[in-house]
Design a protein around this motif. Structure first.
Motif, PDB file in Angstrom:
ATOM      1  N   ASP A 198      39.477  31.460  41.317  1.00  0.00           N
ATOM      2  CA  ASP A 198      39.862  32.121  42.561  1.00  0.00           C
ATOM      3  C   ASP A 198      39.407  31.265  43.741  1.00  0.00           C
ATOM      4  O   ASP A 198      38.381  30.595  43.672  1.00  0.00           O
ATOM      5  CB  ASP A 198      39.194  33.499  42.658  1.00  0.00           C
TER       6      ASP A 198
ATOM      7  N   ALA B  48      46.649  31.148  49.094  1.00  0.00           N
ATOM      8  CA  ALA B  48      47.233  32.235  48.317  1.00  0.00           C
ATOM      9  C   ALA B  48      48.722  32.012  48.081  1.00  0.00           C
ATOM     10  O   ALA B  48      49.248  32.329  47.000  1.00  0.00           O
ATOM     11  CB  ALA B  48      47.015  33.563  49.046  1.00  0.00           C
TER      12      ALA B  48
ATOM     13  N   LYS C 194      50.725  31.625  44.465  1.00  0.00           N
ATOM     14  CA  LYS C 194      51.934  32.348  44.088  1.00  0.00           C
ATOM     15  C   LYS C 194      53.056  31.402  43.680  1.00  0.00           C
ATOM     16  O   LYS C 194      53.717  31.601  42.651  1.00  0.00           O
ATOM     17  CB  LYS C 194      52.389  33.233  45.252  1.00  0.00           C
TER      18      LYS C 194
ATOM     19  N   ASP D 157      46.899  35.527  37.608  1.00  0.00           N
ATOM     20  CA  ASP D 157      46.446  36.565  38.538  1.00  0.00           C
ATOM     21  C   ASP D 157      45.279  36.086  39.388  1.00  0.00           C
ATOM     22  O   ASP D 157      44.474  36.890  39.862  1.00  0.00           O
ATOM     23  CB  ASP D 157      46.073  37.846  37.784  1.00  0.00           C
TER      24      ASP D 157
ATOM     25  N   ILE E  50      43.406  34.918  42.718  1.00  0.00           N
ATOM     26  CA  ILE E  50      43.548  35.402  44.086  1.00  0.00           C
ATOM     27  C   ILE E  50      42.741  34.527  45.044  1.00  0.00           C
ATOM     28  O   ILE E  50      41.954  33.684  44.622  1.00  0.00           O
ATOM     29  CB  ILE E  50      43.088  36.867  44.219  1.00  0.00           C
TER      30      ILE E  50
ATOM     31  N   ASP F 129      53.882  38.989  50.490  1.00  0.00           N
ATOM     32  CA  ASP F 129      53.087  39.715  49.490  1.00  0.00           C
ATOM     33  C   ASP F 129      52.206  38.768  48.684  1.00  0.00           C
ATOM     34  O   ASP F 129      52.337  38.619  47.468  1.00  0.00           O
ATOM     35  CB  ASP F 129      53.988  40.526  48.562  1.00  0.00           C
TER      36      ASP F 129
ATOM     37  N   PRO G 221      48.620  37.059  47.140  1.00  0.00           N
ATOM     38  CA  PRO G 221      47.421  37.558  46.451  1.00  0.00           C
ATOM     39  C   PRO G 221      46.140  37.225  47.210  1.00  0.00           C
ATOM     40  O   PRO G 221      45.346  36.381  46.804  1.00  0.00           O
ATOM     41  CB  PRO G 221      47.476  36.836  45.100  1.00  0.00           C
TER      42      PRO G 221
ATOM     43  N   VAL H 226      44.836  43.518  44.105  1.00  0.00           N
ATOM     44  CA  VAL H 226      45.441  42.241  44.508  1.00  0.00           C
ATOM     45  C   VAL H 226      45.865  41.454  43.275  1.00  0.00           C
ATOM     46  O   VAL H 226      46.951  40.864  43.241  1.00  0.00           O
ATOM     47  CB  VAL H 226      44.467  41.433  45.383  1.00  0.00           C
ATOM     48  N   ARG H 227      45.021  41.449  42.238  1.00  0.00           N
ATOM     49  CA  ARG H 227      45.368  40.709  41.010  1.00  0.00           C
ATOM     50  C   ARG H 227      46.631  41.272  40.355  1.00  0.00           C
ATOM     51  O   ARG H 227      47.407  40.540  39.739  1.00  0.00           O
ATOM     52  CB  ARG H 227      44.211  40.780  40.007  1.00  0.00           C
ATOM     53  N   SER H 228      46.827  42.556  40.488  1.00  0.00           N
ATOM     54  CA  SER H 228      47.972  43.191  39.826  1.00  0.00           C
ATOM     55  C   SER H 228      49.269  42.994  40.600  1.00  0.00           C
ATOM     56  O   SER H 228      50.328  43.459  40.161  1.00  0.00           O
ATOM     57  CB  SER H 228      47.707  44.687  39.650  1.00  0.00           C
ATOM     58  N   GLY H 229      49.192  42.323  41.740  1.00  0.00           N
ATOM     59  CA  GLY H 229      50.398  42.060  42.519  1.00  0.00           C
ATOM     60  C   GLY H 229      50.737  43.162  43.495  1.00  0.00           C
ATOM     61  O   GLY H 229      51.880  43.255  43.967  1.00  0.00           O
TER      62      GLY H 229
ATOM     63  N   ARG I  95      50.245  43.595  46.570  1.00  0.00           N
ATOM     64  CA  ARG I  95      50.202  43.162  47.973  1.00  0.00           C
ATOM     65  C   ARG I  95      48.782  42.857  48.432  1.00  0.00           C
ATOM     66  O   ARG I  95      47.818  43.193  47.771  1.00  0.00           O
ATOM     67  CB  ARG I  95      50.841  44.213  48.878  1.00  0.00           C
TER      68      ARG I  95
END
Length: 340
Positions: free
Chosen positions: A73, A141, A145, A151, A153, A179, A181, A239-242, A244
């Motif tokens: 991260d 970030a 993406k 995942d 961030i 959107d 992470p 945030v890790r799960s997407g 936003r």
């Protein structure tokens, strides 16, 4: 059992906080006489030269947040970034060497306190420009993406003074439009350099401004490491799960002056005294004792932190200075490559 607080988590959080405090205390002492400011003149005995911005009293925020991060991260920081860097996993001794300006520091002695970086643990850098870490975090970030970095961030620490500068709006807008992470963490320590933030900030601050950008925010007592840890666990997972970007608004207090030689005479002593009653380390210690952790265990953690910092001071003092030729490395040129 609360999955965000496994056995031993409390002691681990306490260890991070007391390591940060021990580092800041030692750096503060080593910096006295290191800069001409606030009516003081630089002297020859200081080991740390230039402005040194301390995070004393704010330790619960980086400890609680970074406990949920991985080396992969990313993290961006502020000019008050020692605590963030340590909480992210950077080597304490190498950071002390950097503050001393030695060749063995993270940046070869060139960055100093305000420009600490350790890419090996995802720490992209402290920054001497208020709010400058915000667009850097959003860029990082966005790269995560685009590169489909799973995942992973980015976490962006910034102070309450930063929300009155343009990069705050730009960064939150970009993060929400795409959107990204990213978890924005406002360390609301109530002071912007030598000016109280409240009288010069319209509206309800970071949380309200995030809401206006359609970014969900959570406000937390930034001097309660367990509350920060719990809130950060949820936000990091989201945030890790997407789900936003998110914003954590941590209410804390800057115990020291703007820089280490600033006695903060502009501040009401009663305000400081009241703030010291909610010291995050004292609160955490009290909570751990109440929940059955032995005082000897906490004493050992504190002693180990002080011993580690003492060793780091000795190593930094004995470390070599950069070679003169180092002045010509790590320099960007956009011209013909000739020195003028």
């Amino acid at each position: 059992m609360d999955p965000s607080n496994p056995p031993g988590a409390g002691e681990a959080l306490y260890r991070v906080m007391v390591r940060i405090r021990a580092f800041e205390n030692a750096a503060e002492t080593a910096s006295q006489g290191g800069v001409s400011a606030y009516g003081q003149q630089a002297g020859g005995a200081a080991k740390v030269r230039g402005p040194l911005h301390l995070s004393t009293g704010q330790e619960a925020v980086p400890a609680g947040v970074c406990a949920h991060l991985r080396a992969s991260d990313y993290l961006t920081s502020t000019h008050r970034g020692h605590g963030h860097t340590l909480a992210k996993g950077a080597d304490l001794t190498r950071m002390m060497c950097e503050l001393f300006g030695k060749a063995t520091g993270f940046n070869g002695g060139k960055g100093g306190s305000m420009h600490i970086a350790d890419f090996s643990v995802g720490m992209l850098g402290a920054n001497g420009v208020v709010a400058a870490g915000l667009p850097i975090a959003v860029g990082a970030a966005h790269a995560q993406k685009l590169l489909k970095r799973g995942d992973d961030i980015t976490v962006c620490f910034f102070g309450d003074g930063a929300i009155n500068r343009g990069p705050f709006l730009e960064a939150l807008n970009w993060a929400r439009v795409y959107d990204l992470p990213v978890l924005f963490v406002c360390e609301d320590n109530r002071w912007s350099a030598t000016t109280a933030s409240g009288p010069m900030t319209a509206g309800d601050g970071a949380s309200a401004r995030a809401a206006s950008m359609d970014i969900a925010s959570t406000q937390v007592d930034g001097n309660d490491v367990f509350a920060v840890h719990e809130a950060a666990a949820r936000l990091v997972a989201e945030v890790r799960s997407g789900a936003r970007p998110r914003l954590l608004h941590a209410l804390t207090y800057r115990v020291k002056g703007h820089v280490s030689v600033d006695l903060a005479a502009y501040r009401d002593p009663a305000e400081l005294a009241a703030a010291l009653e909610t010291d995050p380390i004292a609160r955490a210690r009290g909570h751990l004792l109440d929940t059955g952790v032995a005082a000897a265990t906490l004493d050992a953690i504190e002693n180990a932190a002080r011993d580690e910092v003492d060793t780091a001071l000795a190593v930094a003092d004995a470390a070599p200075w950069p070679e003169a030729s180092a002045a010509f490395t790590d320099v960007q040129t956009t011209g013909a490559g000739q020195w003028l």
